[in-house]
Design a protein around this motif. Structure first.
Motif, PDB file in Angstrom:
ATOM      1  N   ASP A  44      -0.617  -2.961  -4.207  1.00 18.38           N
ATOM      2  CA  ASP A  44      -0.758  -1.506  -4.222  1.00 18.38           C
ATOM      3  C   ASP A  44       0.589  -0.812  -4.009  1.00 18.38           C
ATOM      4  OD1 ASP A  44      -3.386  -1.924  -4.812  1.00 18.38           O
ATOM      5  OD2 ASP A  44      -4.206  -1.133  -2.946  1.00 18.38           O
TER       6      ASP A  44
ATOM      7  N   ASP B  26       0.808  -1.227   0.000  1.00 18.81           N
ATOM      8  CA  ASP B  26       0.000   0.000   0.000  1.00 18.81           C
ATOM      9  C   ASP B  26       0.839   1.273   0.000  1.00 18.81           C
ATOM     10  OD1 ASP B  26      -2.831  -1.225   0.283  1.00 18.81           O
ATOM     11  OD2 ASP B  26      -1.629  -2.242   1.811  1.00 18.81           O
TER      12      ASP B  26
ATOM     13  N   HIS C 299      -3.063  -9.762  -0.640  1.00 21.42           N
ATOM     14  CA  HIS C 299      -3.169  -8.299  -0.627  1.00 21.42           C
ATOM     15  C   HIS C 299      -4.147  -7.897   0.475  1.00 21.42           C
ATOM     16  CE1 HIS C 299      -3.412  -4.161  -1.500  1.00 21.42           C
ATOM     17  NE2 HIS C 299      -4.662  -4.223  -1.893  1.00 21.42           N
TER      18      HIS C 299
ATOM     19  N   ASN D 127      -5.370  -4.141  -5.551  1.00 20.05           N
ATOM     20  CA  ASN D 127      -6.551  -3.742  -6.319  1.00 20.05           C
ATOM     21  C   ASN D 127      -6.276  -2.525  -7.195  1.00 20.05           C
ATOM     22  OD1 ASN D 127      -6.525  -2.658  -3.526  1.00 20.05           O
ATOM     23  ND2 ASN D 127      -8.137  -1.345  -4.328  1.00 20.05           N
TER      24      ASN D 127
ATOM     25  N   HIS E   7      -3.909  -3.654   2.376  1.00 20.19           N
ATOM     26  CA  HIS E   7      -5.142  -3.198   1.751  1.00 20.19           C
ATOM     27  C   HIS E   7      -6.031  -2.317   2.628  1.00 20.19           C
ATOM     28  CE1 HIS E   7      -8.533  -2.949  -0.921  1.00 20.19           C
ATOM     29  NE2 HIS E   7      -9.322  -3.516  -0.033  1.00 20.19           N
TER      30      HIS E   7
END
Ligand code: MN
Length: 249
Positions: free
Chosen positions: A41, A8, A114, A79, A202
């Motif tokens: 991410d 992330d 994730h 994502n 995430h």
């Protein structure tokens, strides 16, 4: 020797300080690690490996530098960057793992994700996820000109932000619960894989959660995002330490 986990980072051209923090992290810590795992991410958006973005080139170089010194770097798609493909992976020298993936860390089987698959209360998102992970959808999307793909990504981001704002305004508590993992899904996942340790990102809610699954003591470690600071989990044979990485401009 230490194994490092991050996720992330949401790197993009608009936040160069975070990109530099990642570069410094790989240079200082990555080079000395046993392995580095990036659990999704890494990028704020990714519309295809043919996008000549400077951020992408910089990140590939920083990863390649570590890999060339013999430190494996593993990546699970998030994502935002689910379209990172084999071309970029080869360029960076990193290996893409499936989501979920079980790896053995110092003798202990550990489940890596994730984390978006655990957020099953968000039905609309799970439908979007299923659609966009379909190889036919991806072929069709990647077949469009780069400009069209960048426009689509900007639009999808704006729509997602508007949707989140709407959810926050209509029911803050429900927003908090829908955007976090679904506890029953976490338990079912730990049961299915038979492991006692799960590491994911995430949700941007860094924490270490102890939980009981059918009488087994399990642990879920959630990595933090790289917005106000960095976040890293350092694992060795004896310890697991989740820490923030301060900005040092
Ligand atoms: Mn994510």
């Amino acid at each position: 020797m230490t194994t490092l986990f991050i996720s992330d980072l949401h790197l993009d051209a608009e936040r160069p300080a975070i990109t530099e923090l990642f570069g410094a992290f790989m240079h200082r810590e990555g080079r000395q690690a046993e392995a580095v795992y990036v659990l999704g991410d890494l990028f704020e958006a990714w519309v295809g490996d043919d996008d000549p973005s400077e951020t992408g080139a910089y990140v590939a170089d920083r990863i390649r530098e570590v890999v060339d010194l013999g430190v494996p770097v593993y990546f699970i798609r998030g994502n935002r960057d689910f379209l990172v493909g084999d071309t970029f992976a080869r360029r960076a020298g990193m290996r893409i793992l499936p989501d979920p993936a079980v790896v053995t860390l110092y003798g202990r089987p550990t489940l890596l994700m994730h984390g978006d698959l655990l957020c099953t209360d968000d039905v609309a998102y799970q439908q979007f996820r299923t659609q966009t992970r379909d190889p036919a959808w991806q072929r069709q999307f990647l077949g469009q000109p780069l400009a069209a793909r960048l426009a689509f990504a900007a639009q999808a981001r704006a729509a997602s932000q508007a949707r989140q704002q709407g959810m926050i305004q209509s029911d803050r508590a429900q927003f908090e619960s829908v955007t976090d993992v679904t506890p029953a899904t976490v338990e079912a996942t730990l049961r299915r894989f038979g492991v006692d340790t799960l590491i994911h990102g995430h949700t941007h809610r860094p924490a270490v959660h102890d939980l009981d699954v059918d009488g087994r003591a399990c642990r879920r470690i959630v990595l933090g995002d790289w917005y106000e600071q960095g976040s890293v989990l350092r694992v060795d044979a004896n310890d697991r330490v989740l820490e923030s990485l301060p900005f040092t401009p």
